[in-house]
Scaffold this active site. Structure first.
Site, PDB file in Angstrom:
ATOM      1  N   HIS A   1     -11.279  -3.109   3.394  1.00 24.99           N
ATOM      2  CA  HIS A   1     -11.260  -2.798   4.824  1.00 24.99           C
ATOM      3  C   HIS A   1     -12.033  -1.525   5.168  1.00 24.99           C
ATOM      4  O   HIS A   1     -12.042  -1.116   6.324  1.00 24.99           O
ATOM      5  CB  HIS A   1      -9.802  -2.655   5.278  1.00 24.99           C
ATOM      6  CG  HIS A   1      -9.122  -1.495   4.598  1.00 24.99           C
ATOM      7  ND1 HIS A   1      -8.920  -1.449   3.234  1.00 24.99           N
ATOM      8  CD2 HIS A   1      -8.640  -0.329   5.076  1.00 24.99           C
ATOM      9  CE1 HIS A   1      -8.345  -0.307   2.927  1.00 24.99           C
ATOM     10  NE2 HIS A   1      -8.165   0.397   4.018  1.00 24.99           N
ATOM     11  N   ASP A   2     -12.631  -0.896   4.167  1.00 25.83           N
ATOM     12  CA  ASP A   2     -13.394   0.339   4.407  1.00 25.83           C
ATOM     13  C   ASP A   2     -14.898   0.141   4.244  1.00 25.83           C
ATOM     14  O   ASP A   2     -15.664   1.077   4.480  1.00 25.83           O
ATOM     15  CB  ASP A   2     -12.966   1.442   3.424  1.00 25.83           C
ATOM     16  CG  ASP A   2     -11.529   1.890   3.640  1.00 25.83           C
ATOM     17  OD1 ASP A   2     -11.057   1.866   4.795  1.00 25.83           O
ATOM     18  OD2 ASP A   2     -10.873   2.272   2.648  1.00 25.83           O
TER      19      ASP A   2
ATOM     20  N   ASP B   1      -3.171   4.707  -2.280  1.00 29.33           N
ATOM     21  CA  ASP B   1      -4.264   5.221  -1.458  1.00 29.33           C
ATOM     22  C   ASP B   1      -4.814   6.532  -2.042  1.00 29.33           C
ATOM     23  O   ASP B   1      -4.042   7.391  -2.479  1.00 29.33           O
ATOM     24  CB  ASP B   1      -3.704   5.473  -0.046  1.00 29.33           C
ATOM     25  CG  ASP B   1      -4.776   5.715   0.987  1.00 29.33           C
ATOM     26  OD1 ASP B   1      -5.607   4.816   1.197  1.00 29.33           O
ATOM     27  OD2 ASP B   1      -4.793   6.813   1.590  1.00 29.33           O
TER      28      ASP B   1
ATOM     29  N   GLU C   1      -6.612   3.457  -5.829  1.00 26.46           N
ATOM     30  CA  GLU C   1      -7.874   3.510  -5.085  1.00 26.46           C
ATOM     31  C   GLU C   1      -8.594   4.774  -5.515  1.00 26.46           C
ATOM     32  O   GLU C   1      -8.114   5.888  -5.265  1.00 26.46           O
ATOM     33  CB  GLU C   1      -7.635   3.549  -3.572  1.00 26.46           C
ATOM     34  CG  GLU C   1      -8.953   3.486  -2.814  1.00 26.46           C
ATOM     35  CD  GLU C   1      -8.960   4.151  -1.450  1.00 26.46           C
ATOM     36  OE1 GLU C   1      -9.841   3.825  -0.645  1.00 26.46           O
ATOM     37  OE2 GLU C   1      -8.101   5.028  -1.183  1.00 26.46           O
TER      38      GLU C   1
ATOM     39  N   ASP D   1       0.871  -1.169   0.000  1.00 28.52           N
ATOM     40  CA  ASP D   1       0.000   0.000   0.000  1.00 28.52           C
ATOM     41  C   ASP D   1       0.913   1.224   0.000  1.00 28.52           C
ATOM     42  O   ASP D   1       1.858   1.284   0.778  1.00 28.52           O
ATOM     43  CB  ASP D   1      -0.834  -0.015   1.288  1.00 28.52           C
ATOM     44  CG  ASP D   1      -2.239   0.479   1.095  1.00 28.52           C
ATOM     45  OD1 ASP D   1      -2.376   1.589   0.552  1.00 28.52           O
ATOM     46  OD2 ASP D   1      -3.183  -0.218   1.503  1.00 28.52           O
TER      47      ASP D   1
HETATM   48  C1  NOJ Z   1      -8.335   5.067   2.129  1.00 29.61           C
HETATM   49  C2  NOJ Z   1      -8.002   3.904   3.013  1.00 29.61           C
HETATM   50  O1  NOJ Z   1      -8.466   2.719   2.422  1.00 29.61           O
HETATM   51  C3  NOJ Z   1      -8.641   4.189   4.362  1.00 29.61           C
HETATM   52  O2  NOJ Z   1      -8.615   3.085   5.198  1.00 29.61           O
HETATM   53  C4  NOJ Z   1      -7.943   5.373   4.960  1.00 29.61           C
HETATM   54  O3  NOJ Z   1      -8.550   5.744   6.176  1.00 29.61           O
HETATM   55  C5  NOJ Z   1      -7.976   6.576   4.010  1.00 29.61           C
HETATM   56  N1  NOJ Z   1      -7.681   6.219   2.661  1.00 29.61           N
HETATM   57  C6  NOJ Z   1      -6.987   7.617   4.423  1.00 29.61           C
HETATM   58  O4  NOJ Z   1      -5.687   7.173   4.130  1.00 29.61           O
END
Ligand code: NOJ
Length: 521
Positions: free
Chosen positions: A319-320, A195, A258, A99
Site C-alpha cells: 500500500h506504499d 510496521d 517491514e 499489522d
Molecule cells: C509504514 C506503513 O506501511 C506506512 O503506510 C505508514 O505511513 C508508515 N509506516 C508509518 O506508520
C-alpha cells in the site's frame, strides 16, 4: 511440506481494509466487508490475510496512528465483528495476520496525552522528549521534532507530528506493547506484520545524521541526510528477539518485519541464531529495475546473503508503492506473477494485484494521503495504489453504495472480479492457476534455485527437489526469443493456451512471455 511451519509455504494476501469491501455504505471498507469476501479469497487460493491497521485511530495516517492497541475503530466495525471474522477465516483455514505499529502511537493515544501533560508525568519518558531538536527529518518531510509549547520541550515523530515516537528503551513501554501483542495472540491471531521495524530504536546520544552526498533537490527533506542515527541501530536486534519471544509463548505464529534496508543489513533481522523476525520483508522486487540482468543479480544476491537456515520471502507490491502493473506495464505484470510464484519461500501479494489493478490518477482535490499533502507533487503520494477493489461492473463496482473514499479509476473498473473470473486469459485466472500449481509443487516452495542466467533479455533459472525439476524462463526483450530446452511440458504460462504444450529442443517466447517447464526424462 507437511513438516514446514505453516507460514513457510504460505502465500500471504495483504488487505488494505479501507479499500477492500464496504458493507455499511459509508464509502470505506470494513471488517464485515472482508468477512463477506472470504470465499473469494479461498477460491483464489491464498493461505493467510494480513490486514493493515484496524485499531481505533484519528486516521491522520489512515490507521498507522493508533490510539488504542487493543480495540477496533468504529469505521471498521466492532470487536465482536473482528472475532467473527477471525473465526470464519480460521474455519476456512485462512490464517489472520495483523499489522502492529510499535514505533509510534497517535497523539490522541491516552499514553501521549498523559506524556505531554507535564514534564514530571510518569508517562513523560514513554515518548522521546528533548530540550533541543537535532537534524533528524520526518519520513513525511520537515523536522522530525515538534515543539510542545506548554511543556517547553520537543518530541520526536519520525512520521507525522500526530504520530509521536514511543521510547522503546523504557521497560514500561516494552511491557505495555508486548501485552498488546498478547491480547491479540490470545484471541488466536496467527502473527504480526511489524510496521517500520528498523526504526524502533534511535541513537541514545541523539547524534545528528550526516549529510547525504547523493542528495538531489526534489527527493524530500529526509533524503538530505543519511539515516545513520535514527534507523537500524544495533540495539534493535535484541528487541526484535524479545518480540519474537512473545509470539513463541503462543506456538507457531509468524513475525514479519517491514524493513527497507540494503540486503546485507536486512539479513541481520533474522537475528542471532535466527531468533529475530521469521520473515524480514524482502522488498527487492519492489525496488529493482525490471530487466533480466537486474532481476538475475537481485535474486542471486538475496539468495546468497540468506543466513544458513533463514527462510526467504518475496513481495511484489504493497500500500506504499506504485502498483506492479503501473511500474512495469500490464503485460509484463503477468510475467512478474509467474516469476514471483517461481521463487522460493513465502510470498506476499497486495490486494488487487491479482486483478492487474493499476495506479489511479488522483486529482489534487481528491488527495487523502498525508505524505502527498505535506510534500505535494514530488511523487510521495500513496493514494494511487490504495483505491477500491472493483468487484463487479456496476457503477460503484460492488465496493460500496455511496461515494468511495478514493476514486475507483476507469482502467480498474474493466478488471473487476466478476468479469475477470469468466475470462481464462485474465490476470485473476493466471493467479488462480499459479496459486493452485504452487500448492501442488513443493519444489517451487522449498526446492533449490540454481543456474540463474540473464542473456539477451531472457531470465532463466531452475527449481528442483528430488526428481522434480522446473525451468523458469521470462522474455523481457522487445522481440521474440528462441531458447534451447530439454524435453518437457509447459505447466504454467502467461498465456493459458500454452499450458500443457510439450516442448523439445527449441522454444520460442514472445516479448513479456514467461513459462514454467517441467523437465521430463
Ligand atoms: C509504514 C506503513 O506501511 C506506512 O503506510 C505508514 O505511513 C508508515 N509506516 C508509518 O506508520
Amino acid at each position: 511440506m507437511q513438516d514446514l511451519n505453516w507460514w513457510k509455504h504460505a502465500v500471504v494476501y495483504q488487505i488494505y481494509p479501507r479499500s477492500f469491501q464496504d458493507s455499511n455504505g459509508d464509502g470505506i471498507g470494513d471488517l464485515n466487508g472482508i468477512r463477506n469476501r472470504l470465499d473469494y479469497l479461498v477460491e483464489l487460493g491464498i493461505d493467510a490475510i494480513w490486514i493493515s491497521p484496524i485499531y481505533p485511530s484519528p486516521m491522520a495516517d489512515f490507521g498507522y496512528d493508533v490510539a488504542d492497541y487493543c480495540g477496533i475503530d468504529t469505521i471498521f466495525g466492532t470487536m465482536q465483528e473482528f472475532d467473527r471474522l477471525l473465526q470464519e477465516a480460521h474455519r476456512r483455514e485462512l490464517r489472520v495476520i495483523l499489522d502492529f505499529v510499535p514505533n509510534h502511537t497517535s497523539d490522541q493515544h491516552p499514553w501521549f496525552i498523559e506524556s505531554r501533560s507535564s514534564r514530571d508525568n510518569p508517562k513523560r519518558d514513554w515518548y522521546i522528549w528533548r530540550d533541543q531538536p537535532n537534524n533528524w527529518q520526518s519520513h513525511f518531510g520537515g523536522s522530525a521534532w515538534e515543539f510542545d509549547q506548554p511543556s517547553g520541550q520537543y518530541y520526536l515523530h519520525e512520521f507525522l507530528k500526530e504520530q509521536p515516537d514511543l521510547n522503546w528503551r523504557n521497560p514500561a513501554v516494552k511491557s505495555a506493547m508486548f501485552d498488546a501483542l498478547r491480547f491479540w495472540l490470545r484471541k488466536g491471531v496467527d502473527g504480526f506484520r511489524v510496521d517500520v521495524m528498523w526504526l524502533m530504536i534511535k541513537d541514545d546520544q541523539f547524534r545528528d545524521n550526516p549529510p547525504n552526498p547523493g542528495y538531489t533537490v526534489g527527493q524530500g527533506s529526509r533524503a538530505q541526510f543519511l539515516p545513520s542515527y535514527d534507523a537500524d541501530r544495533p540495539e534493535i536486534h535484541e528487541l526484535v528477539g524479545e518480540m519474537r519471544g512473545v509470539l513463541e509463548e503462543f506456538g507457531d505464529r509468524v513475525l514479519i518485519g517491514e524493513i527497507y534496508l540494503p540486503v546485507p543489513r536486512l539479513m541481520d533481522y533474522y537475528g542471532q541464531r535466527l531468533r529475530g523476525a521469521n520473515l524480514p520483508f524482502n522488498f527487492q522486487l519492489l525496488q529493482c529495475a525490471w530487466s533480466a540482468e537486474e532481476l538475475a543479480s537481485t535474486i542471486s544476491e538475496y539468495m546468497a546473503a540468506l543466513p544458513a537456515g533463514a527462510w526467504p520471502n518475496w513481495v511484489l507490491g504493497n500500500h506504499d508503492k506504485s502498483r506492479i502493473a503501473s511500474r512495469i506495464g500490464f503485460k509484463k505484470a503477468h510475467a512478474a506473477a509467474l516469476l514471483l510464484f517461481s521463487l522460493p519461500g513465502t510470498l506476499t501479494i497486495y490486494n488487487g494485484e491479482e486483478l492487474g489493478m493499476q495506479d489511479v490518477l488522483i486529482r489534487p482535490e481528491e488527495v487523502q494521503d498525508p505524505a502527498e499533502k505535506r510534500q505535494p507533487g514530488i511523487g510521495m503520494g500513496r493514494d494511487p495504489e490504495r483505491t477500491p477493489i472493483p468487484w463487479d461492473s456496476s457503477p460503484l463496482c460492488g465496493f460500496t453504495s455511496s461515494a468511495p473514499w478514493l476514486p475507483i479509476g476507469d482502467a480498474n473498473r474493466t478488471l473487476n472480479v466478476q468479469s475477470s473470473s469468466s475470462d481464462p486469459n485474465s490476470m485473476l485466472s493466471l493467479y488462480q492457476r499459479l496459486l493452485r500449481f504452487r500448492r501442488e509443487e513443493p519444489a517451487l516452495v522449498s526446492g533449490q534455485l540454481t543456474d540463474m542466467s540473464a542473456t539477451d533479455g531472457l531470465l532463466q533459472f531452475f527449481r528442483s527437489e528430488g526428481s522434480e525439476r522446473f525451468r523458469f524462463v521470462m522474455n523481457l526483450a522487445e522481440e521474440s526469443r528462441q531458447i534451447a530446452v530439454e524435453t518437457g511440458v509447459i505447466v504454467a504460462s502467461t498465456s493459458q493456451s500454452r499450458e500443457g504444450e510439450h516442448v523439445r529442443r527449441m522454444l520460442s517466447l514472445e516479448p513479456a512471455e514467461a513459462l514454467i517447464i517441467r523437465a521430463e526424462d
